[in-house]
Design an enzyme around this catalytic site. Structure first.
Site, PDB file in Angstrom:
ATOM      1  N   HIS A 119      30.055  43.491  34.773  1.00 54.10           N
ATOM      2  CA  HIS A 119      28.968  43.129  34.380  1.00 54.10           C
ATOM      3  C   HIS A 119      28.251  44.495  33.092  1.00 54.10           C
ATOM      4  O   HIS A 119      29.250  45.529  33.285  1.00 54.10           O
ATOM      5  CB  HIS A 119      28.205  43.561  34.986  1.00 54.10           C
ATOM      6  CG  HIS A 119      26.462  43.035  34.079  1.00 54.10           C
ATOM      7  ND1 HIS A 119      26.015  43.628  33.641  1.00 54.10           N
ATOM      8  CD2 HIS A 119      26.022  41.882  34.932  1.00 54.10           C
ATOM      9  CE1 HIS A 119      24.487  42.983  33.102  1.00 54.10           C
ATOM     10  NE2 HIS A 119      24.892  42.526  34.274  1.00 54.10           N
ATOM     11  N   ASP A 158      26.409  35.880  39.541  1.00 56.78           N
ATOM     12  CA  ASP A 158      26.934  34.538  39.708  1.00 56.78           C
ATOM     13  C   ASP A 158      27.970  34.339  40.776  1.00 56.78           C
ATOM     14  O   ASP A 158      28.495  33.157  41.086  1.00 56.78           O
ATOM     15  CB  ASP A 158      27.133  34.533  37.752  1.00 56.78           C
ATOM     16  CG  ASP A 158      26.555  34.035  36.717  1.00 56.78           C
ATOM     17  OD1 ASP A 158      25.341  33.150  37.533  1.00 56.78           O
ATOM     18  OD2 ASP A 158      26.490  33.868  36.128  1.00 56.78           O
TER      19      ASP A 158
HETATM   20  N1  CMC Z   1      38.495  40.149  34.524  1.00 55.38           N
HETATM   21  C1  CMC Z   1      39.403  40.624  34.666  1.00 55.38           C
HETATM   22  N2  CMC Z   1      39.078  41.602  33.970  1.00 55.38           N
HETATM   23  C2  CMC Z   1      37.721  41.897  33.779  1.00 55.38           C
HETATM   24  C3  CMC Z   1      36.755  41.199  33.971  1.00 55.38           C
HETATM   25  C4  CMC Z   1      37.093  39.840  34.746  1.00 55.38           C
HETATM   26  N3  CMC Z   1      35.669  39.359  35.219  1.00 55.38           N
HETATM   27  N4  CMC Z   1      35.490  41.289  33.449  1.00 55.38           N
HETATM   28  C5  CMC Z   1      35.992  42.722  32.488  1.00 55.38           C
HETATM   29  N5  CMC Z   1      37.428  43.275  32.571  1.00 55.38           N
HETATM   30  C6  CMC Z   1      38.190  43.997  32.012  1.00 55.38           C
HETATM   31  C7  CMC Z   1      38.348  43.826  30.412  1.00 55.38           C
HETATM   32  O1  CMC Z   1      39.644  42.722  30.328  1.00 55.38           O
HETATM   33  C8  CMC Z   1      38.601  44.674  30.049  1.00 55.38           C
HETATM   34  O2  CMC Z   1      39.859  46.143  30.176  1.00 55.38           O
HETATM   35  P1  CMC Z   1      40.536  46.934  29.273  1.00 55.38           P
HETATM   36  O3  CMC Z   1      39.777  47.987  29.127  1.00 55.38           O
HETATM   37  O4  CMC Z   1      41.996  46.933  29.759  1.00 55.38           O
HETATM   38  O5  CMC Z   1      40.658  46.199  28.124  1.00 55.38           O
HETATM   39  C9  CMC Z   1      37.233  45.790  30.752  1.00 55.38           C
HETATM   40  O6  CMC Z   1      37.340  44.782  32.137  1.00 55.38           O
HETATM   41  C10 CMC Z   1      35.984  46.034  30.103  1.00 55.38           C
HETATM   42  O7  CMC Z   1      35.443  44.731  29.878  1.00 55.38           O
HETATM   43  P2  CMC Z   1      34.214  44.440  28.960  1.00 55.38           P
HETATM   44  O8  CMC Z   1      35.387  42.467  28.466  1.00 55.38           O
HETATM   45  O9  CMC Z   1      34.804  44.861  27.730  1.00 55.38           O
HETATM   46  O10 CMC Z   1      33.252  44.451  29.244  1.00 55.38           O
HETATM   47  P3  CMC Z   1      31.847  43.811  28.555  1.00 55.38           P
HETATM   48  O11 CMC Z   1      30.873  44.839  28.931  1.00 55.38           O
HETATM   49  O12 CMC Z   1      32.120  43.289  27.275  1.00 55.38           O
HETATM   50  O13 CMC Z   1      32.113  42.120  29.561  1.00 55.38           O
HETATM   51  C11 CMC Z   1      31.631  41.043  31.502  1.00 55.38           C
HETATM   52  C12 CMC Z   1      31.172  42.097  30.232  1.00 55.38           C
HETATM   53  C13 CMC Z   1      30.665  39.912  31.964  1.00 55.38           C
HETATM   54  C14 CMC Z   1      31.166  39.331  29.845  1.00 55.38           C
HETATM   55  C15 CMC Z   1      32.754  40.416  31.393  1.00 55.38           C
HETATM   56  O14 CMC Z   1      32.544  41.382  32.690  1.00 55.38           O
HETATM   57  C16 CMC Z   1      33.341  38.868  31.872  1.00 55.38           C
HETATM   58  O15 CMC Z   1      33.764  38.194  30.942  1.00 55.38           O
HETATM   59  N6  CMC Z   1      32.905  38.751  32.783  1.00 55.38           N
HETATM   60  C17 CMC Z   1      33.058  37.426  34.084  1.00 55.38           C
HETATM   61  C18 CMC Z   1      32.290  36.482  33.171  1.00 55.38           C
HETATM   62  C19 CMC Z   1      30.785  36.306  33.971  1.00 55.38           C
HETATM   63  O16 CMC Z   1      30.626  36.692  35.457  1.00 55.38           O
HETATM   64  N7  CMC Z   1      29.466  36.510  33.453  1.00 55.38           N
HETATM   65  C20 CMC Z   1      28.466  36.892  34.227  1.00 55.38           C
HETATM   66  C21 CMC Z   1      28.167  37.951  33.290  1.00 55.38           C
HETATM   67  S1  CMC Z   1      26.448  38.620  34.903  1.00 55.38           S
HETATM   68  C22 CMC Z   1      25.410  36.907  34.577  1.00 55.38           C
HETATM   69  C23 CMC Z   1      24.578  36.616  33.389  1.00 55.38           C
HETATM   70  O17 CMC Z   1      25.198  37.828  32.529  1.00 55.38           O
HETATM   71  O18 CMC Z   1      24.193  35.870  32.878  1.00 55.38           O
END
Ligand code: CMC
Length: 428
Positions: A307, A364
């Protein structure tokens, strides 16, 4: 930096920017004069450090896993309140008295129908259409049938548009559900409360007597409460941004629905169940998928994990996990997906990759298991999220209009070509 200002030294000069106080949580640096004074702008991809607005609706503390609606902790709200009351609280800022609650319910009931012509629009969508696309289109089309609700010039106009939107949106969500299943649509019933009414519009069969199942209604109510607002997330920021051009409420919410649809946002609830099914069909090897998620050459992510703000745990996920357990027990359902979800959570939470990046199950991760137990098709999950998030979208839109926020218009750091002369086709 002193306590109430930040000093920036640039190009041999010194500039001061005031600190804006909060009641709790992040304080902000007011940089509204930055460009005029220095010629610089800020760059913050994904707005990870940028406050887009002042707000008094929802507070979340990502480090401690806390979420408050108008100051009330989500745990208390989920246990003691109901979705209609939460809608009132978000919209008006205070819990309603009994009279205020009745009058709010009456205001919604007044609009508890949708123009018949809207059904013709629904009819022309193929049944295979994704319900989120259908919902977004129908929501935008509401404008044509309710033109007065677009023209808002006072707080009364805003509240009137809000009640109309709340009433009609539950129909549109139920209609997309019926469309998906090929069932005739149902209309609203003012003798029921908001969630019961929605439940009936979704689940009433044309050839059977209808019974409200209190377990299912209670589960739906809780899920809707947990999704009701989450401050400046992607879809809410979209609603505010579109509304900042003084676009009407229905069109602004329609844009929010499109933002919510994405798998990184609300669409994750559908993606989680699809992922759990995939793991199950592939023999249930949870560790293999954890490895895939860690592999930077593989674009697979553990859906329902991580998140932007929560870096400890998502308090909504804790409540939903328990609710999923309770509901499956109450309905006597055994779901292999729940076992896989729990294994996945265990393996990931012990893995250095997830621990060091502070990736925890989010709202989720478990919600889809509940929706599935209630018999809701997977593609409808994000529509359920949209119905829950509606009061948040509307409250934030209302706040933006009442604060008279300026039109949203970010800047950019341009890195394209310098000025150059047009080259004729023959010379290229
Ligand atoms: N699986 C594997 N690696 C992950 C995941 C995941 N679900 N989420 C983040 N990472 C890794 C990412 O690859 C990065 O690694 P590194 O630092 O080595 O490059 C690190 O963790 C930070 O991730 P980020 O993408 O920079 O983080 P963000 O804040 O931009 O993204 C997120 C947040 C929710 C989009 C992301 O965690 C994600 O894609 N999660 C899966 C989709 C999901 O469950 N979304 C629902 C969010 S909650 C409800 C809502 O908002 O609607």
């Amino acid at each position: 930096m002193s306590d109430n200002k930040v000093v920036l030294n640039y190009d041999g000069k010194s500039f001061e920017y005031p600190i804006i106080d909060s009641t709790i949580g992040d304080r902000g640096i007011d940089i509204s004069k930055l460009r005029d004074q220095t010629g610089l702008i800020t760059l913050d991809l994904g707005y990870k450090n940028t406050g887009a607005t002042l707000s008094d609706i929802t507070y979340l503390d990502g480090d401690n896993g806390e979420l408050y609606y108008r100051g009330y902790p989500i745990e208390q709200i989920a246990e003691k309140s109901n979705f209609t009351e939460v809608m009132y609280l978000l919209l008006h800022g205070e819990l309603p008295t009994s009279d205020q609650f009745q009058s709010f319910q009456k205001g919604i009931n007044k609009y508890n129908f949708v123009a018949d012509e809207m059904k013709k629009i629904l009819d022309v969508f193929p049944r295979s259409a994704h319900p989120m696309g259908v919902l977004s289109s129908l929501t935008s089309a509401l404008t044509a049938f309710n033109p007065r609700a677009v023209d808002v010039n006072s707080k009364e106009d805003l509240d009137h548009a809000a009640e109309m939107m709340i009433a009609k949106f539950s129909h549109l969500c139920a209609w997309t559900y019926r469309k998906k299943l090929g069932l005739p649509i149902n209309h609203g019933d003012n003798s029921l409360n908001y969630v019961e009414n929605f439940y009936k519009m979704c689940f009433r069969r044309p050839n059977e007597e209808f019974h409200l199942d209190p377990i299912v209604v209670g589960a739906l109510d809780k899920l809707l409460i947990l999704h009701a607002d989450h401050e400046q997330n992607c879809s809410t920021s979209t609603v505010r941004m579109v509304g900042s051009a003084h676009t009407g409420l229905f069109a602004s919410v329609s844009a929010g629905i499109s933002a919510l649809w994405g798998p990184l946002h609300g669409g994750a609830n559908q993606a989680v169940i699809e992922m759990l099914e995939l793991i199950e069909q592939d023999g249930g090897d949870v560790a293999k998928y954890v490895e895939k998620a860690k592999n930077k050459d593989d674009n697979f992510r553990l859906m329902g994990f991580g998140h932007r703000v929560y870096k400890n745990f998502d308090p909504r996920a804790t409540i939903i996990k328990k609710a999923a357990d309770d509901i499956l027990n109450a309905l006597g359902i055994e779901d292999k997906a729940l076992d896989i979800a729990m294994q996945l959570e265990r393996v990931a939470l012990e893995d250095e990759y997830f621990v060091s990046r502070k990736l925890y199950p989010n709202v989720d991760f478990y919600s889809g298991i509940i929706y599935r137990a209630l018999g809701i098709p997977t593609e409808m999950f994000t529509v359920m999220f949209a119905l829950g998030r509606l009061p948040g979208w509307i409250s934030q839109w209302k706040e933006m209009r009442l604060h008279n926020d300026p039109i949203g218009r970010p800047r950019q750091v341009y890195q394209g070509a310098q000025k150059r002369d047009y080259v004729d086709f023959s010379a290229r």
